[in-house]
Motif scaffolding. Structure first.
Motif, PDB file in Angstrom:
ATOM      1  N   MET A  14       9.972  -5.784   5.989  1.00 17.87           N
ATOM      2  CA  MET A  14      10.085  -4.837   4.886  1.00 17.87           C
ATOM      3  C   MET A  14       9.541  -3.462   5.264  1.00 17.87           C
ATOM      4  O   MET A  14      10.031  -2.441   4.790  1.00 17.87           O
ATOM      5  CB  MET A  14       9.352  -5.381   3.664  1.00 17.87           C
ATOM      6  CG  MET A  14       9.977  -6.640   3.069  1.00 17.87           C
ATOM      7  SD  MET A  14       9.159  -7.201   1.572  1.00 17.87           S
ATOM      8  CE  MET A  14       9.571  -5.870   0.451  1.00 17.87           C
ATOM      9  N   LYS A  15       8.516  -3.457   6.113  1.00 13.68           N
ATOM     10  CA  LYS A  15       7.963  -2.172   6.540  1.00 13.68           C
ATOM     11  C   LYS A  15       8.988  -1.354   7.305  1.00 13.68           C
ATOM     12  O   LYS A  15       8.995  -0.123   7.231  1.00 13.68           O
ATOM     13  CB  LYS A  15       6.715  -2.403   7.391  1.00 13.68           C
ATOM     14  CG  LYS A  15       5.511  -2.903   6.608  1.00 13.68           C
ATOM     15  CD  LYS A  15       4.280  -2.999   7.487  1.00 13.68           C
ATOM     16  CE  LYS A  15       3.069  -3.437   6.680  1.00 13.68           C
ATOM     17  NZ  LYS A  15       1.851  -3.537   7.535  1.00 13.68           N
ATOM     18  N   ALA A  16       9.856  -2.052   8.058  1.00 13.39           N
ATOM     19  CA  ALA A  16      10.899  -1.349   8.805  1.00 13.39           C
ATOM     20  C   ALA A  16      11.862  -0.630   7.873  1.00 13.39           C
ATOM     21  O   ALA A  16      12.496   0.357   8.251  1.00 13.39           O
ATOM     22  CB  ALA A  16      11.653  -2.338   9.690  1.00 13.39           C
ATOM     23  N   LEU A  17      11.973  -1.125   6.651  1.00 16.68           N
ATOM     24  CA  LEU A  17      12.844  -0.505   5.655  1.00 16.68           C
ATOM     25  C   LEU A  17      12.109   0.540   4.826  1.00 16.68           C
ATOM     26  O   LEU A  17      12.678   1.114   3.893  1.00 16.68           O
ATOM     27  CB  LEU A  17      13.414  -1.583   4.721  1.00 16.68           C
ATOM     28  CG  LEU A  17      14.291  -2.659   5.375  1.00 16.68           C
ATOM     29  CD1 LEU A  17      14.659  -3.729   4.357  1.00 16.68           C
ATOM     30  CD2 LEU A  17      15.553  -2.027   5.967  1.00 16.68           C
ATOM     31  N   GLY A  18      10.834   0.761   5.155  1.00 10.88           N
ATOM     32  CA  GLY A  18      10.048   1.731   4.401  1.00 10.88           C
ATOM     33  C   GLY A  18       9.496   1.180   3.105  1.00 10.88           C
ATOM     34  O   GLY A  18       9.122   1.940   2.205  1.00 10.88           O
ATOM     35  N   LEU A  19       9.427  -0.160   3.001  1.00 12.24           N
ATOM     36  CA  LEU A  19       8.939  -0.807   1.786  1.00 12.24           C
ATOM     37  C   LEU A  19       7.562  -1.410   2.028  1.00 12.24           C
ATOM     38  O   LEU A  19       7.255  -1.875   3.126  1.00 12.24           O
ATOM     39  CB  LEU A  19       9.910  -1.906   1.343  1.00 12.24           C
ATOM     40  CG  LEU A  19      11.350  -1.460   1.061  1.00 12.24           C
ATOM     41  CD1 LEU A  19      12.226  -2.662   0.751  1.00 12.24           C
ATOM     42  CD2 LEU A  19      11.393  -0.462  -0.082  1.00 12.24           C
ATOM     43  N   GLU A  20       6.745  -1.408   1.001  1.00 12.66           N
ATOM     44  CA  GLU A  20       5.400  -1.969   1.094  1.00 12.66           C
ATOM     45  C   GLU A  20       5.240  -3.069   0.057  1.00 12.66           C
ATOM     46  O   GLU A  20       5.434  -2.839  -1.138  1.00 12.66           O
ATOM     47  CB  GLU A  20       4.349  -0.883   0.845  1.00 12.66           C
ATOM     48  CG  GLU A  20       2.922  -1.396   0.900  1.00 12.66           C
ATOM     49  CD  GLU A  20       1.912  -0.310   0.579  1.00 12.66           C
ATOM     50  OE1 GLU A  20       0.717  -0.640   0.473  1.00 12.66           O
ATOM     51  OE2 GLU A  20       2.329   0.854   0.427  1.00 12.66           O
ATOM     52  N   ALA A  21       4.924  -4.267   0.507  1.00 13.84           N
ATOM     53  CA  ALA A  21       4.709  -5.390  -0.405  1.00 13.84           C
ATOM     54  C   ALA A  21       3.284  -5.338  -0.938  1.00 13.84           C
ATOM     55  O   ALA A  21       2.330  -5.155  -0.183  1.00 13.84           O
ATOM     56  CB  ALA A  21       4.951  -6.712   0.319  1.00 13.84           C
ATOM     57  N   THR A  22       3.135  -5.485  -2.235  1.00 14.24           N
ATOM     58  CA  THR A  22       1.805  -5.447  -2.841  1.00 14.24           C
ATOM     59  C   THR A  22       1.783  -6.354  -4.055  1.00 14.24           C
ATOM     60  O   THR A  22       2.834  -6.763  -4.554  1.00 14.24           O
ATOM     61  CB  THR A  22       1.419  -4.008  -3.243  1.00 14.24           C
ATOM     62  OG1 THR A  22       0.068  -3.978  -3.699  1.00 14.24           O
ATOM     63  CG2 THR A  22       2.345  -3.482  -4.328  1.00 14.24           C
ATOM     64  N   MET A  23       0.602  -6.688  -4.529  1.00 13.96           N
ATOM     65  CA  MET A  23       0.464  -7.560  -5.685  1.00 13.96           C
ATOM     66  C   MET A  23      -0.809  -7.190  -6.433  1.00 13.96           C
ATOM     67  O   MET A  23      -1.703  -6.534  -5.877  1.00 13.96           O
ATOM     68  CB  MET A  23       0.418  -9.028  -5.262  1.00 13.96           C
ATOM     69  CG  MET A  23      -0.782  -9.418  -4.427  1.00 13.96           C
ATOM     70  SD  MET A  23      -0.776 -11.157  -3.969  1.00 13.96           S
ATOM     71  CE  MET A  23      -0.963 -11.914  -5.587  1.00 13.96           C
ATOM     72  N   PRO A  24      -0.915  -7.582  -7.711  1.00 15.74           N
ATOM     73  CA  PRO A  24      -2.129  -7.277  -8.479  1.00 15.74           C
ATOM     74  C   PRO A  24      -3.362  -7.925  -7.864  1.00 15.74           C
ATOM     75  O   PRO A  24      -3.277  -8.914  -7.139  1.00 15.74           O
ATOM     76  CB  PRO A  24      -1.824  -7.863  -9.865  1.00 15.74           C
ATOM     77  CG  PRO A  24      -0.335  -7.908  -9.940  1.00 15.74           C
ATOM     78  CD  PRO A  24       0.123  -8.212  -8.546  1.00 15.74           C
TER      79      PRO A  24
END
Length: 282
Positions: free
Chosen positions: A1-11
């Motif tokens: 996902m980082k390669a797509l410029g996305l950052e995974a996050t959660m509460p």
């Protein structure tokens, strides 16, 4: 996902703490403001019985094509979950600005030892201070909460607190006013999930605006929006008390619950304001 410029996050998780920090609660609210669209899309897919149940391993080879068909049908026959609005960019800027902001009302309460010292508060009738508030519209309230979920729960909290469905009449409503800061009040509110828990939404105000708020529930050190306890107090004092049309049926009428739950889960970002959760859905 980082390669797509996305950052995974959660509460954040509570981890046996009583309350999230203001920064954690603000961050969680920022996440849920974005996350609800994903949850709503997943819910629409689960309206297909095939995806609502466990899928056998032997069928996994067809899952991608099955998902494509379900998504195509959903996109074609169901309306968009949300549409772009002119104010969206402005709301985004506000969220970014408030994301790292500390709760100044919490700091004020801690500096003056007002959270635990009940002797510094006096019980008064809300009519003694009602003229000290400005009047808010529903749009004003929505700007304050950054969503409608808390406002949808505001009436039920108020009806429970005042034991009445007619909140436009004279209701027995007491508030706690700070003895050393007269424009600081708090309104004890019972938890919706536990009879043993009572929260104290606290509001700092002038006759022109709400300066800030804090609540001792697990999410409401945040300043990016507010919990349902605070929303209910502000909704009652600054909006509902000035309405003239009576409501005859209680907001918690059971026959409406299935419809209400569908509307909230599909079209509104949700939140949970009581401390029965291990992590914040604020």
């Amino acid at each position: 996902m980082k390669a797509l410029g996305l950052e995974a996050t959660m509460p954040s998780f509570l981890d046996d703490r009583r309350q999230f920090s203001a920064e954690e609660a603000n961050e969680s609210r920022c996440i849920t403001k974005i996350r609800w669209v994903v949850e709503a899309a997943n819910r629409r897919l689960k309206q297909f019985k095939y995806f609502a149940n466990t899928i056998q391993n032997s069928s996994l080879v067809y899952s991608e094509s099955d998902m494509s068909i379900a998504c195509a049908l959903t996109n074609h026959y169901q309306p968009p979950m949300a549409r772009s609005k002119l104010e969206d960019e402005e709301i985004g800027v506000q969220i970014i600005q408030l994301r790292q902001q500390k709760n100044k009302i919490q700091l004020l309460l801690e500096e003056n030892n007002l959270i635990r010292r009940f002797s510094l508060w006096e019980i008064i009738n809300h009519t003694e201070i009602i003229d000290g508030f400005s009047i808010m519209t529903q749009d004003d309230l929505g700007d304050l909460t950054f969503g409608v979920f808390q406002l949808k729960r505001a009436r039920s909290y108020a009806e429970e607190r005042y034991s009445s469905t007619n909140l436009t009449s004279d209701v027995a409503s007491s508030v706690h006013r700070c003895k050393i800061i007269p424009n600081l009040i708090r309104i004890p509110t019972q938890s919706a999930h536990s009879n043993r828990a009572t929260y104290h939404p606290t509001i700092h105000f002038t006759d022109q605006a709400i300066i800030g708020w804090w609540c001792d529930c697990f999410t409401s050190a945040r300043f990016l929006g507010c919990c349902s306890h605070i929303a209910s107090a502000i909704w009652f004092l600054l909006y509902q008390r000035w309405q003239t049309q009576q409501r005859r049926m209680p907001s918690g009428e059971y026959k409406n619950l299935p419809t209400d739950s569908i509307q909230v889960s599909d079209f509104y970002d949700s939140s949970d304001d009581d401390d029965s959760q291990r992590y914040s859905l604020a």
